[in-house]
Design an enzyme around this catalytic site. Structure first.
Site, PDB file in Angstrom:
ATOM      1  N   HIS A   1     -14.929  -2.272  -2.021  1.00  0.00           N
ATOM      2  CA  HIS A   1     -13.507  -0.577  -1.842  1.00  0.00           C
ATOM      3  C   HIS A   1     -14.559   0.009  -0.453  1.00  0.00           C
ATOM      4  O   HIS A   1     -14.928   1.035  -0.842  1.00  0.00           O
ATOM      5  CB  HIS A   1     -13.130   0.204  -2.177  1.00  0.00           C
ATOM      6  CG  HIS A   1     -12.622   0.218  -2.770  1.00  0.00           C
ATOM      7  ND1 HIS A   1     -10.735  -0.329  -2.558  1.00  0.00           N
ATOM      8  CD2 HIS A   1     -11.258   1.509  -2.277  1.00  0.00           C
ATOM      9  CE1 HIS A   1      -9.601   0.079  -2.707  1.00  0.00           C
ATOM     10  NE2 HIS A   1      -9.797   1.361  -2.442  1.00  0.00           N
TER      11      HIS A   1
ATOM     12  N   GLY B   1      -7.761   1.978   3.607  1.00  0.00           N
ATOM     13  CA  GLY B   1      -7.409   0.485   4.808  1.00  0.00           C
ATOM     14  C   GLY B   1      -7.819  -0.616   4.013  1.00  0.00           C
ATOM     15  O   GLY B   1      -7.845  -1.515   5.173  1.00  0.00           O
TER      16      GLY B   1
ATOM     17  N   HIS C   1     -11.242  -1.886 -12.694  1.00  0.00           N
ATOM     18  CA  HIS C   1     -12.858  -2.061 -11.935  1.00  0.00           C
ATOM     19  C   HIS C   1     -13.141  -0.918 -11.129  1.00  0.00           C
ATOM     20  O   HIS C   1     -11.862  -0.159 -11.008  1.00  0.00           O
ATOM     21  CB  HIS C   1     -13.145  -3.361 -10.855  1.00  0.00           C
ATOM     22  CG  HIS C   1     -14.209  -3.225 -10.275  1.00  0.00           C
ATOM     23  ND1 HIS C   1     -15.099  -3.314 -10.945  1.00  0.00           N
ATOM     24  CD2 HIS C   1     -14.148  -2.602  -8.912  1.00  0.00           C
ATOM     25  CE1 HIS C   1     -16.607  -3.524  -9.593  1.00  0.00           C
ATOM     26  NE2 HIS C   1     -15.547  -2.996  -8.175  1.00  0.00           N
TER      27      HIS C   1
ATOM     28  N   THR D   1      -6.858  -4.564   5.065  1.00  0.00           N
ATOM     29  CA  THR D   1      -8.814  -4.972   5.703  1.00  0.00           C
ATOM     30  C   THR D   1      -8.591  -6.627   4.990  1.00  0.00           C
ATOM     31  O   THR D   1      -8.866  -7.501   5.480  1.00  0.00           O
ATOM     32  CB  THR D   1      -9.242  -4.305   6.032  1.00  0.00           C
ATOM     33  OG1 THR D   1      -9.527  -3.029   6.905  1.00  0.00           O
ATOM     34  CG2 THR D   1     -10.887  -4.769   7.142  1.00  0.00           C
TER      35      THR D   1
ATOM     36  N   ARG E   1      -6.597  -8.283   2.967  1.00  0.00           N
ATOM     37  CA  ARG E   1      -6.060  -9.265   3.497  1.00  0.00           C
ATOM     38  C   ARG E   1      -6.329 -10.143   5.380  1.00  0.00           C
ATOM     39  O   ARG E   1      -5.886 -10.889   5.321  1.00  0.00           O
ATOM     40  CB  ARG E   1      -4.625  -9.366   3.399  1.00  0.00           C
ATOM     41  CG  ARG E   1      -4.784  -9.127   1.983  1.00  0.00           C
ATOM     42  CD  ARG E   1      -3.074  -8.317   1.522  1.00  0.00           C
ATOM     43  NE  ARG E   1      -2.333  -6.879   1.753  1.00  0.00           N
ATOM     44  CZ  ARG E   1      -2.467  -5.830   1.117  1.00  0.00           C
ATOM     45  NH1 ARG E   1      -3.070  -6.254   0.340  1.00  0.00           N
ATOM     46  NH2 ARG E   1      -2.172  -4.691   1.131  1.00  0.00           N
TER      47      ARG E   1
ATOM     48  N   GLY F   1      -5.045   2.777 -12.092  1.00  0.00           N
ATOM     49  CA  GLY F   1      -4.876   1.826 -13.010  1.00  0.00           C
ATOM     50  C   GLY F   1      -6.090   0.403 -12.935  1.00  0.00           C
ATOM     51  O   GLY F   1      -5.652  -0.348 -13.969  1.00  0.00           O
TER      52      GLY F   1
ATOM     53  N   GLY G   1      -6.885  -2.978   1.027  1.00  0.00           N
ATOM     54  CA  GLY G   1      -6.137  -4.131   0.627  1.00  0.00           C
ATOM     55  C   GLY G   1      -5.999  -4.785   1.539  1.00  0.00           C
ATOM     56  O   GLY G   1      -5.883  -6.102   2.686  1.00  0.00           O
TER      57      GLY G   1
ATOM     58  N   GLU H   1       0.998  -1.110  -0.063  1.00  0.00           N
ATOM     59  CA  GLU H   1       0.332   0.368  -0.073  1.00  0.00           C
ATOM     60  C   GLU H   1       0.793   1.039  -0.442  1.00  0.00           C
ATOM     61  O   GLU H   1       0.536   2.690   0.042  1.00  0.00           O
ATOM     62  CB  GLU H   1      -0.646  -0.352   0.991  1.00  0.00           C
ATOM     63  CG  GLU H   1      -1.766  -1.239   1.572  1.00  0.00           C
ATOM     64  CD  GLU H   1      -2.686  -1.298   0.141  1.00  0.00           C
ATOM     65  OE1 GLU H   1      -2.921  -0.995  -0.481  1.00  0.00           O
ATOM     66  OE2 GLU H   1      -2.917  -2.462  -0.015  1.00  0.00           O
TER      67      GLU H   1
END
Length: 296
Positions: A224, A229, A183, A233, A235, A180, A231, A99
């Site tokens: 999302h 946070g 979606h 969260t 994982r 990038g 990503g 991140e």
């Protein structure tokens, strides 16, 4: 923690040249080049053949290893402490680095020990502390076998976003874009119904654990739900569910981030879950190998 080509060669009973060729060919996940030398994750396992195994090929192997691990449980307090302490440092480093956190692995370890790193921001320090507290909370949830819910997701996010008190554990109220990405996340007014749908689909899914977790992770990140946070969260949620199912937690390496991003794009562009499922399967297999090797 990383080892050299020579150390890996001795560990696996291979020649230095063979290990170097495996690194060049991308057959050792997480290995990267620093100058003329290769850095290899200390928990990397010996490649069993010349190709990455697919999820379909690894599922029966993973299930067999899980049964062996279950028979060796419960682990002693010392064994658990050793496994969790080493994992936490690398997991926190990699998840934050994906991140954009610039703390190195060693610096991350130092922050977790209560030290302050000069010329590094307060935000980066708090990201390390918050991630550690979130993982501690996940371990508590695993011990309670707590079912995943909107409240638990918000609670984990509350710990993760330690540096932004007004946004902690709160679904976002503004539109966002992921630079990038193929979606576009849902509009704010759709977050609650989409999260409810996601949790219901997950709980009723009859897919194997690897595919189920890969799909949940991609769709959670696609919604999302938080302003920041997501990503980290997401994982942590993957590891919550894996650990409840008896698996060791996994750590997606910073050096694998491009493959990780591409797996999201494959799903949204081509409705193809295999890239993320294959990645999860390889990581789970490696972690099982590490746990079993330590117990041996």
């Amino acid at each position: 923690m990383y080892i050299t080509v020579n150390q890996a060669a001795k560990k696996w009973g291979l020649s230095d040249r063979r290990v170097r060729n495996l690194c060049v060919a991308g057959k050792i996940p997480g290995a990267y080049r620093e100058g003329r030398a290769w850095k290899i994750p200390s928990d990397a396992t010996k490649p069993t053949d010349g190709r990455y195994k697919s999820k379909e090929a690894l599922i029966p192997i993973i299930e067999e290893k899980l049964e062996i691990l279950k028979k060796r449980r419960p682990l002693t307090e010392g064994e658990l402490e050793r496994l969790n302490e080493e994992f936490l440092v690398e997991f926190t480093y990699n998840s934050n680095a994906i991140e954009g956190n610039t703390l190195t692995l060693r610096e991350t370890d130092m922050v977790l020990r209560g030290l302050t790193i000069d010329q590094k921001s307060f935000k980066e320090h708090m990201e390390v502390i918050g991630h550690k507290e979130a993982f501690d909370y996940v371990r508590q949830l695993v011990s309670e076998n707590a079912p995943i819910s909107e409240k638990i997701i918000k609670d984990i996010h509350y710990f993760v976003l330690a540096d932004k008190k007004d946004d902690r554990g709160v679904f976002r109220r503004v539109p966002v874009r992921i630079m990038g990405a193929a979606h576009e996340p849902v509009q704010p007014y759709l977050i609650i119904p989409k999260m409810e749908e996601l949790l219901e689909r997950y709980k009723s899914s009859e897919e194997d654990i690897v595919t189920k977790m890969a799909r949940f992770h991609i769709e959670f990140e696609g919604i999302h739900p938080f302003i920041d946070g997501n990503g980290r969260t997401g994982r942590l949620l993957v590891n919550l569910e894996l650990m409840k199912a008896g698996f060791p937690p996994i750590d997606i390496k910073f050096t694998d981030r491009l493959k990780y991003y591409q797996a999201f794009d494959e799903y949204y562009a081509n409705d193809d879950i295999s890239a993320m499922a294959d990645m999860f399967a390889r990581y789970i297999n490696q972690r099982l190998d590490l746990y079993l090797s330590i117990l041996d």
